[in-house]
Each structure stands twice: as structure tokens, then as C-alpha cells.
Motif scaffolding. Structure first.
Motif, PDB file in Angstrom:
ATOM      1  N   PHE A  18     -47.772   9.244 -37.614  1.00 20.38           N
ATOM      2  CA  PHE A  18     -48.951   9.792 -36.930  1.00 20.38           C
ATOM      3  C   PHE A  18     -50.192   9.597 -37.805  1.00 20.38           C
ATOM      4  O   PHE A  18     -51.282   9.324 -37.309  1.00 20.38           O
ATOM      5  CB  PHE A  18     -48.763  11.277 -36.598  1.00 20.38           C
ATOM      6  CG  PHE A  18     -47.722  11.534 -35.532  1.00 20.38           C
ATOM      7  CD1 PHE A  18     -47.505  10.613 -34.515  1.00 20.38           C
ATOM      8  CD2 PHE A  18     -46.950  12.690 -35.529  1.00 20.38           C
ATOM      9  CE1 PHE A  18     -46.549  10.834 -33.528  1.00 20.38           C
ATOM     10  CE2 PHE A  18     -45.991  12.924 -34.551  1.00 20.38           C
ATOM     11  CZ  PHE A  18     -45.791  11.989 -33.562  1.00 20.38           C
ATOM     12  N   ILE A  21     -51.370   6.091 -37.456  1.00 18.58           N
ATOM     13  CA  ILE A  21     -52.001   5.852 -36.152  1.00 18.58           C
ATOM     14  C   ILE A  21     -53.443   6.374 -36.144  1.00 18.58           C
ATOM     15  O   ILE A  21     -54.336   5.758 -35.563  1.00 18.58           O
ATOM     16  CB  ILE A  21     -51.166   6.544 -35.033  1.00 18.58           C
ATOM     17  CG1 ILE A  21     -49.811   5.845 -34.873  1.00 18.58           C
ATOM     18  CG2 ILE A  21     -51.913   6.547 -33.707  1.00 18.58           C
ATOM     19  CD1 ILE A  21     -48.798   6.642 -34.040  1.00 18.58           C
ATOM     20  N   ALA A 107     -45.054   9.187 -25.394  1.00 19.09           N
ATOM     21  CA  ALA A 107     -46.413   8.783 -25.811  1.00 19.09           C
ATOM     22  C   ALA A 107     -46.362   7.547 -26.701  1.00 19.09           C
ATOM     23  O   ALA A 107     -45.457   7.393 -27.525  1.00 19.09           O
ATOM     24  CB  ALA A 107     -47.069   9.927 -26.568  1.00 19.09           C
ATOM     25  N   THR A 108     -47.319   6.661 -26.511  1.00 19.82           N
ATOM     26  CA  THR A 108     -47.433   5.484 -27.372  1.00 19.82           C
ATOM     27  C   THR A 108     -48.449   5.804 -28.477  1.00 19.82           C
ATOM     28  O   THR A 108     -49.229   6.762 -28.349  1.00 19.82           O
ATOM     29  CB  THR A 108     -47.940   4.272 -26.570  1.00 19.82           C
ATOM     30  OG1 THR A 108     -49.266   4.573 -26.112  1.00 19.82           O
ATOM     31  CG2 THR A 108     -47.045   3.972 -25.380  1.00 19.82           C
ATOM     32  N   PRO A 109     -48.491   4.995 -29.535  1.00 19.85           N
ATOM     33  CA  PRO A 109     -49.526   5.206 -30.556  1.00 19.85           C
ATOM     34  C   PRO A 109     -50.932   5.223 -29.949  1.00 19.85           C
ATOM     35  O   PRO A 109     -51.772   6.051 -30.331  1.00 19.85           O
ATOM     36  CB  PRO A 109     -49.327   4.026 -31.499  1.00 19.85           C
ATOM     37  CG  PRO A 109     -47.879   3.703 -31.398  1.00 19.85           C
ATOM     38  CD  PRO A 109     -47.529   3.955 -29.961  1.00 19.85           C
ATOM     39  N   ALA A 110     -51.169   4.342 -28.982  1.00 21.41           N
ATOM     40  CA  ALA A 110     -52.491   4.298 -28.334  1.00 21.41           C
ATOM     41  C   ALA A 110     -52.777   5.595 -27.577  1.00 21.41           C
ATOM     42  O   ALA A 110     -53.907   6.107 -27.599  1.00 21.41           O
ATOM     43  CB  ALA A 110     -52.556   3.109 -27.380  1.00 21.41           C
ATOM     44  N   ILE A 112     -51.633   8.547 -28.320  1.00 22.46           N
ATOM     45  CA  ILE A 112     -51.879   9.609 -29.308  1.00 22.46           C
ATOM     46  C   ILE A 112     -53.312   9.516 -29.827  1.00 22.46           C
ATOM     47  O   ILE A 112     -54.053  10.506 -29.855  1.00 22.46           O
ATOM     48  CB  ILE A 112     -50.845   9.518 -30.463  1.00 22.46           C
ATOM     49  CG1 ILE A 112     -49.442   9.813 -29.920  1.00 22.46           C
ATOM     50  CG2 ILE A 112     -51.198  10.475 -31.596  1.00 22.46           C
ATOM     51  CD1 ILE A 112     -48.305   9.428 -30.834  1.00 22.46           C
TER      52      ILE A 112
END
Lengths: 120, 242
Positions: A18, A21, A107-110, A112
Motif C-alpha cells: 500500500f 502504491i 480493489a486494484t492498486p489504481a 486504492i
């Protein structure tokens, strides 16, 4: 000045991820427990908390209660990111500062990054 | 459907749900890490890429171990797990070797208090290995950062205890009581071993089933600065030259 995000996540691999990201847009700190998060909040003074619910020791809900009971930190925005989001009621959590709820397994990194950026 | 079959099905459902919860965490981690590797918007150094790949590797191994253990639990009644003399010193070394990378990436260390004299226990090597891996996994989660987890063993009369000691928060009273209660009843049901469902004591449940299969038991000793989980087995009288 970049906004500050505190990631409260007890899984080290996810906490690190996280942080990866979010680091391009935010100043990031991590905490592996609700206990430690309270200390970090005092020093780091985050604008937003990315919060897991199922933590070792005290849960994310305990941390929400704790934050909500202190006048000087009760305005910190919270984004919940958990594996168990099915039973969470966004409306009742709003009064605890919860601005969004993310399902960790979907959830994807994008997603988040976008969700945190959208938080005022 | 007979009432007995229906009750059995309900028990299976509860176990499946628990296993599904346990599997969701590693799968979520692997997914998140893979997506990060493939996201062109996230700048990663070569070292970070290697670290993520290592984390995926370790998380997959952990998930596979869980699946293998659950398969063994399901086969316990049908399959014959042969008992033989197992060298405690060797198995402790094997566990340290197997877990050291996982501990390393978490900033912790697992060590074996190397005893000169080995004990032999009556056990099945694979089942005992699974027990100790599960106890070491629990100890990792419960230990303080930069602390050591210690493997050790001791003999008392015809029993041998292999212990996994961690330094960190003491076990919450409620969880400790649950484990003791399950132990007292020789219960084969999962016990709650953490506040979080995905650590819902499945590791303890697996360890307990495997220990019973080898005529042994698991237990826990609370310390003010941590806990010792142990498996107690019958000492083998077979002459050892080790």
C-alpha cells in the motif's frame, strides 16, 4: 505540501505494498496494529488513514472509536480496506470519519490510489 | 438424506467456511502484489521487484502448506500415517531452515537452542513437521519486531515436549481459555486463536488433530512477555546413536 496517509495493516507484505502504491502522491507511514497507530497519529499527524479492520490485537473498529473520542484527531478521514466488507454499513460508519470502503480482495492498486486521492 | 448425514454435512460446511477464510488472506496478498508488479504507474526498483517476487513466493508456499495440511486432516481416519522414531534435534533444525526466509522478510529470527543430546519421539515425520510449522507460523504473528522465536525440547519421564517460544504480547485470556478448553475436551473443533477470523485457530486445529493422531497433545504456556506453544509426544525407547 503533500498530504499524509497512515496505513494501518497488520500484514507486512500488504502494508509495504500500500505504501508503494501511495508514495507517488502522498507521504506515507505504516502501523501494524491499532495500538501503535495511536502513537503514530500523535507524531505523524495523518490527513487520511487507510484502515484494515481485522488486525492482530485491537480491531480497526477499536481504533475508529479511539479516534472519534479525541477532539483533536476526530476529523481525520478514514478509508477502510478489508477482506470482510460485506457486513459494513457505510452510512453508520460515516459518523466515524469513514469516507470510503474498499474490498481488499477486489480493489486494484489504481482503485486504492484513486479512492485516497478523492478523499477530502 | 439421513439426519446423521445432514449433521455431517453441516460440520463440513463450517470447516469449508473456515478454510475459505484462511485462504482468502494469502490469495488477496498474492493478487495485490501481482497487480502492483504489472501496474506501469508504480515505479519499482529492481530490488523492490525482487522483494515482491519473494513475497509472492513465500505467501504461495504458506497457502499451499495450509491446503496440504487440510488434505491430511481430511485423510487422517482413512490414511495410515506410520509412526516411527523421529529425531527432535534434526526436525528442529529442519523447521528453522524452512522458516528462516519467511521470518527474515518480517524482520524476525527463528533459532533452535541446539541441544547436544537429541531425543527420539514416536511420531510421523510429516505430521510433526506440519505441527511445528503451524506453531512457528503462529509465533511469527505473535512476536515483537526484531525478536527471536526459539525452538527447544525437553524430556520428562516418558514424554518429550518440543516447544516454540515467542516474545511479544501475552496471549489474550479469552483465547488462552479456548485453547485450554479444547485441550481438556480433546476437542477436534477449531478454536479461536486470534481476534481475526482469518487466523481463526485453524493452525492450532490442524496441530491438535495431528498430535492426537500420534497419541500426543498440544498446549500453551503463558509468559508475561510472550507464549510457549508445545507439542508433547511419547519418547521413543529405540536406541539412538545420534
Amino acid at each position: 505540501m503533500r498530504r499524509k496517509v497512515l496505513v494501518v495493516e497488520d500484514n507486512l507484505f500488504l502494508a509495504e505494498n500500500f505504501s508503494r502504491i501511495l508514495r507517488s502522491e502522498f507521504e506515507v507511514a505504516t502501523s501494524e496494529s491499532a495500538d501503535l497507530a495511536i502513537k503514530i497519529i500523535d507524531e505523524f499527524k495523518p490527513d487520511i488513514i487507510l484502515l484494515d479492520i481485522l488486525l492482530d490485537g485491537y480491531s480497526g473498529f477499536s481504533l475508529l472509536n479511539e479516534i472519534n473520542s479525541h477532539y483533536d484527531i476526530m476529523n481525520i478521514s478514514v478509508v477502510i480496506c478489508s477482506d470482510l466488507t460485506d457486513g459494513l454499513d457505510a452510512d453508520s460508519l460515516e459518523k466515524y470519519g469513514v469516507r470510503a470502503i474498499l474490498d481488499k480482495s477486489k480493489a486494484t492498486p489504481a482503485d486504492i490510489l484513486r479512492t485516497i486521492k478523492e478523499v477530502e | 438424506m439421513e439426519e446423521r448425514d445432514f449433521k455431517q454435512l453441516l460440520t463440513f460446511d463450517a470447516s469449508f467456511l473456515l478454510a475459505a477464510h484462511e485462504m482468502k488472506t494469502p490469495l488477496s496478498i498474492i493478487r495485490q502484489l501481482s497487480l502492483t508488479l504489472n501496474d506501469p504507474q508504480i515505479d519499482l526498483t529492481k530490488t523492490e521487484t525482487e522483494r515482491i517476487l519473494r513475497q509472492i513466493d513465500l505467501t504461495s508456499e504458506r497457502a499451499l502448506r495450509l491446503v496440504n495440511d487440510l488434505t491430511k486432516v481430511a485423510r487422517l481416519e482413512d490414511a495410515m500415517f506410520e509412526l516411527e522414531p523421529v529425531n527432535t534435534r534434526k526436525i528442529c533444525f529442519d523447521i528453522v531452515e524452512e522458516m528462516k526466509n519467511l521470518y527474515g522478510v518480517h524482520g524476525r529470527e527463528i533459532i533452535f537452542k541446539n541441544r547436544k543430546k537429541a531425543s527420539l519421539v514416536v511420531a510421523n515425520y510429516d505430521l510433526l513437521r506440519s505441527i511445528l510449522l503451524n506453531l512457528s507460523d503462529n509465533a511469527l504473528a505473535a512476536s515483537d519486531k526484531n525478536s527471536k522465536v526459539e525452538l527447544d525440547f525437553s524430556e520428562k519421564a516418558d514424554k518429550v515436549r518440543i516447544m516454540v517460544r515467542n516474545y511479544g504480547d501475552e496471549l489474550p485470556l479469552k483465547i488462552w481459555r479456548n485453547i485450554k478448553k479444547a485441550h481438556a475436551k480433546n476437542s477436534l473443533k477449531p478454536v479461536s486463536a486470534a481476534s481475526r477470523p482469518q487466523s481463526s485457530g485453524l493452525g492450532i486445529y490442524i496441530a491438535q488433530n495431528f498430535a492426537l493422531e500420534m497419541n500426543g497433545k498440544i498446549g500453551v504456556i503463558k509468559h508475561r512477555d510472550g507464549n510457549t506453544f508445545y507439542v508433547e509426544l511419547n519418547r521413543s525407547e529405540q536406541l539412538s546413536l545420534l
